[in-house]
Design a protein around this motif. Sequence first.
Motif, PDB file in Angstrom:
ATOM      1  N   SER A 114       1.351  -9.692  -6.578  1.00 36.60           N
ATOM      2  CA  SER A 114       1.716  -8.407  -7.191  1.00 36.60           C
ATOM      3  C   SER A 114       0.566  -7.449  -6.954  1.00 36.60           C
ATOM      4  O   SER A 114      -0.552  -7.681  -7.422  1.00 36.60           O
ATOM      5  CB  SER A 114       1.962  -8.580  -8.688  1.00 36.60           C
ATOM      6  N   VAL A 115       0.824  -6.371  -6.217  1.00 38.66           N
ATOM      7  CA  VAL A 115      -0.236  -5.471  -5.789  1.00 38.66           C
ATOM      8  C   VAL A 115       0.077  -4.049  -6.239  1.00 38.66           C
ATOM      9  O   VAL A 115       1.209  -3.571  -6.112  1.00 38.66           O
ATOM     10  CB  VAL A 115      -0.397  -5.486  -4.253  1.00 38.66           C
ATOM     11  N   ARG A 116      -0.946  -3.396  -6.732  1.00 42.54           N
ATOM     12  CA  ARG A 116      -0.850  -1.973  -7.081  1.00 42.54           C
ATOM     13  C   ARG A 116      -1.888  -1.220  -6.264  1.00 42.54           C
ATOM     14  O   ARG A 116      -3.082  -1.516  -6.331  1.00 42.54           O
ATOM     15  CB  ARG A 116      -1.116  -1.771  -8.574  1.00 42.54           C
ATOM     16  N   GLY A 117      -1.447  -0.275  -5.477  1.00 42.27           N
ATOM     17  CA  GLY A 117      -2.365   0.517  -4.674  1.00 42.27           C
ATOM     18  C   GLY A 117      -2.766   1.772  -5.416  1.00 42.27           C
ATOM     19  O   GLY A 117      -1.898   2.543  -5.847  1.00 42.27           O
ATOM     20  N   MET A 118      -4.050   1.970  -5.603  1.00 38.16           N
ATOM     21  CA  MET A 118      -4.544   3.183  -6.242  1.00 38.16           C
ATOM     22  C   MET A 118      -4.836   4.206  -5.160  1.00 38.16           C
ATOM     23  O   MET A 118      -5.677   3.986  -4.286  1.00 38.16           O
ATOM     24  CB  MET A 118      -5.802   2.905  -7.056  1.00 38.16           C
ATOM     25  N   VAL A 119      -4.119   5.336  -5.204  1.00 45.94           N
ATOM     26  CA  VAL A 119      -4.231   6.361  -4.170  1.00 45.94           C
ATOM     27  C   VAL A 119      -4.253   7.738  -4.814  1.00 45.94           C
ATOM     28  O   VAL A 119      -3.841   7.908  -5.962  1.00 45.94           O
ATOM     29  CB  VAL A 119      -3.040   6.275  -3.172  1.00 45.94           C
ATOM     30  N   ARG A 120      -4.718   8.702  -4.070  1.00 45.09           N
ATOM     31  CA  ARG A 120      -4.746  10.065  -4.611  1.00 45.09           C
ATOM     32  C   ARG A 120      -3.351  10.669  -4.711  1.00 45.09           C
ATOM     33  O   ARG A 120      -3.054  11.429  -5.631  1.00 45.09           O
ATOM     34  CB  ARG A 120      -5.630  10.955  -3.731  1.00 45.09           C
ATOM     35  N   VAL A 166      -5.814  -2.391  -5.924  1.00 47.22           N
ATOM     36  CA  VAL A 166      -6.671  -2.161  -4.758  1.00 47.22           C
ATOM     37  C   VAL A 166      -6.964  -0.677  -4.673  1.00 47.22           C
ATOM     38  O   VAL A 166      -6.045   0.136  -4.524  1.00 47.22           O
ATOM     39  CB  VAL A 166      -6.005  -2.642  -3.457  1.00 47.22           C
ATOM     40  N   THR A 167      -8.231  -0.305  -4.797  1.00 48.89           N
ATOM     41  CA  THR A 167      -8.594   1.098  -4.614  1.00 48.89           C
ATOM     42  C   THR A 167      -8.722   1.380  -3.118  1.00 48.89           C
ATOM     43  O   THR A 167      -8.857   0.467  -2.311  1.00 48.89           O
ATOM     44  CB  THR A 167      -9.917   1.431  -5.327  1.00 48.89           C
ATOM     45  N   GLY A 168      -8.657   2.666  -2.767  1.00 51.99           N
ATOM     46  CA  GLY A 168      -8.725   3.006  -1.344  1.00 51.99           C
ATOM     47  C   GLY A 168      -7.633   2.322  -0.550  1.00 51.99           C
ATOM     48  O   GLY A 168      -7.851   1.882   0.590  1.00 51.99           O
ATOM     49  N   ALA A 169      -6.440   2.237  -1.132  1.00 55.55           N
ATOM     50  CA  ALA A 169      -5.389   1.381  -0.578  1.00 55.55           C
ATOM     51  C   ALA A 169      -4.822   1.869   0.750  1.00 55.55           C
ATOM     52  O   ALA A 169      -4.169   1.097   1.456  1.00 55.55           O
ATOM     53  CB  ALA A 169      -4.254   1.232  -1.592  1.00 55.55           C
ATOM     54  N   THR A 170      -5.051   3.127   1.106  1.00 50.52           N
ATOM     55  CA  THR A 170      -4.534   3.609   2.390  1.00 50.52           C
ATOM     56  C   THR A 170      -5.626   3.691   3.453  1.00 50.52           C
ATOM     57  O   THR A 170      -5.355   4.098   4.580  1.00 50.52           O
ATOM     58  CB  THR A 170      -3.871   4.992   2.246  1.00 50.52           C
ATOM     59  N   GLY A 171      -6.857   3.309   3.111  1.00 48.52           N
ATOM     60  CA  GLY A 171      -7.941   3.307   4.090  1.00 48.52           C
ATOM     61  C   GLY A 171      -7.791   2.161   5.074  1.00 48.52           C
ATOM     62  O   GLY A 171      -6.949   1.274   4.906  1.00 48.52           O
ATOM     63  N   GLY A 172      -8.635   2.167   6.103  1.00 49.84           N
ATOM     64  CA  GLY A 172      -8.536   1.145   7.138  1.00 49.84           C
ATOM     65  C   GLY A 172      -8.672  -0.259   6.597  1.00 49.84           C
ATOM     66  O   GLY A 172      -7.886  -1.152   6.929  1.00 49.84           O
ATOM     67  N   ASN A 173      -9.673  -0.500   5.757  1.00 49.78           N
ATOM     68  CA  ASN A 173      -9.862  -1.824   5.176  1.00 49.78           C
ATOM     69  C   ASN A 173      -8.891  -2.079   4.025  1.00 49.78           C
ATOM     70  O   ASN A 173      -8.289  -3.141   3.925  1.00 49.78           O
ATOM     71  CB  ASN A 173     -11.306  -1.979   4.689  1.00 49.78           C
ATOM     72  N   GLY A 174      -8.727  -1.087   3.155  1.00 53.41           N
ATOM     73  CA  GLY A 174      -7.850  -1.274   1.997  1.00 53.41           C
ATOM     74  C   GLY A 174      -6.416  -1.543   2.370  1.00 53.41           C
ATOM     75  O   GLY A 174      -5.755  -2.407   1.773  1.00 53.41           O
ATOM     76  N   GLY A 207      -4.791   7.499  -8.678  1.00 56.52           N
ATOM     77  CA  GLY A 207      -6.130   7.275  -9.195  1.00 56.52           C
ATOM     78  C   GLY A 207      -7.102   7.916  -8.241  1.00 56.52           C
ATOM     79  O   GLY A 207      -7.031   7.689  -7.034  1.00 56.52           O
ATOM     80  N   ASP A 208      -7.992   8.741  -8.764  1.00 56.39           N
ATOM     81  CA  ASP A 208      -8.891   9.519  -7.916  1.00 56.39           C
ATOM     82  C   ASP A 208     -10.321   9.285  -8.391  1.00 56.39           C
ATOM     83  O   ASP A 208     -10.659   9.593  -9.536  1.00 56.39           O
ATOM     84  CB  ASP A 208      -8.523  11.000  -8.011  1.00 56.39           C
ATOM     85  N   PHE A 209     -11.169   8.748  -7.514  1.00 50.73           N
ATOM     86  CA  PHE A 209     -12.567   8.519  -7.877  1.00 50.73           C
ATOM     87  C   PHE A 209     -13.241   9.795  -8.362  1.00 50.73           C
ATOM     88  O   PHE A 209     -14.160   9.746  -9.184  1.00 50.73           O
ATOM     89  CB  PHE A 209     -13.346   7.969  -6.676  1.00 50.73           C
ATOM     90  N   ASP A 210     -12.810  10.943  -7.839  1.00 50.29           N
ATOM     91  CA  ASP A 210     -13.425  12.207  -8.232  1.00 50.29           C
ATOM     92  C   ASP A 210     -12.800  12.796  -9.486  1.00 50.29           C
ATOM     93  O   ASP A 210     -13.180  13.885  -9.924  1.00 50.29           O
ATOM     94  CB  ASP A 210     -13.336  13.204  -7.077  1.00 50.29           C
TER      95      ASP A 210
END
Length: 289
Positions: A25-31, A4-12, A49-52
């Motif tokens: 089994s979940v992997r959170g992609m976060v900065r 899940v990208t953006g895993a700490t955002g409101g929706n993620g 994982g960073d989109f930028d």
Amino acid sequence: MIVVTGATGGNGSEIVRLLNERGASVRGMVRDPERARGRLPAAVELVRGDFDAPETLAPAMRGAQTLMLISSADPALPDRELAAVQAAKDADIERIVKFSVIAADHEPTFGFGHWHRPVEEAIRASGLAWTFLRPNVFMQNLFWFTDPIKSDGVFGLPVGDANVSVIDTRDIAACAAAVLSEDRHDGQAYLLTGPEALSFQQQADVLSDVLGRRIHHEDITPEEHKRRLLSFGQSEAYANAELELDAELKAGELGTVSDSVKRLTGRPARSFRDFSEDFAQEFRPEVAS
């Protein structure tokens, strides 16, 4: 494994929480995994994982089968998510579920749609299995107006008396968790809405009934709304996209009601009254102690 990208955002973060409850089994992609650790369930694997920084994306996805693609709404969204689609292919991801937006199925007339549509097209062309979630306007956007509602009982938008089938973001997350947990949604795009289309004054009437005090929607100018959005800390590009969405809404284009929430989750979508009752305290005036 689901990334899940953006895993700490409101929706993620809500999607991650629901998937964890389902035993996935979940992997959170976060900065910053260390900083994110306390914000997500302990069982969730965290990876940088960073989109930028596109070079970080494929390593963050390796070993997983499914990608939940979600990112911040701004003009950089297409470039960021297109890089993520390529990274998913490089990492041998099998399936992408994309958090998109209403009207991304055709050439949109507002910024949010313009940002999401090219990513949808790239995912379709990627050869990967895919599912698109296209939510309407969020009920939680009303939180932008908690202060004026508390103090004056008024909130303003430049939308006239047009109806919109607003959706609770908790229902969007529930739909995402359902889609991610099942294998019968490939090639499907779901319009996600609330159970009814209401004008903003009708929403104010519901909130009035719940709070026991008069709440009123004021039809303001686009210029006034833009100033308020900027004062909330939104970017110029986001504010302009929001005004384009408001114009679409005012033209009566966002009142469609779908039954996707019920079909995906097995229960009806939350009504605006449900939302108002659950979050009533957010809109009540502060009581001096």
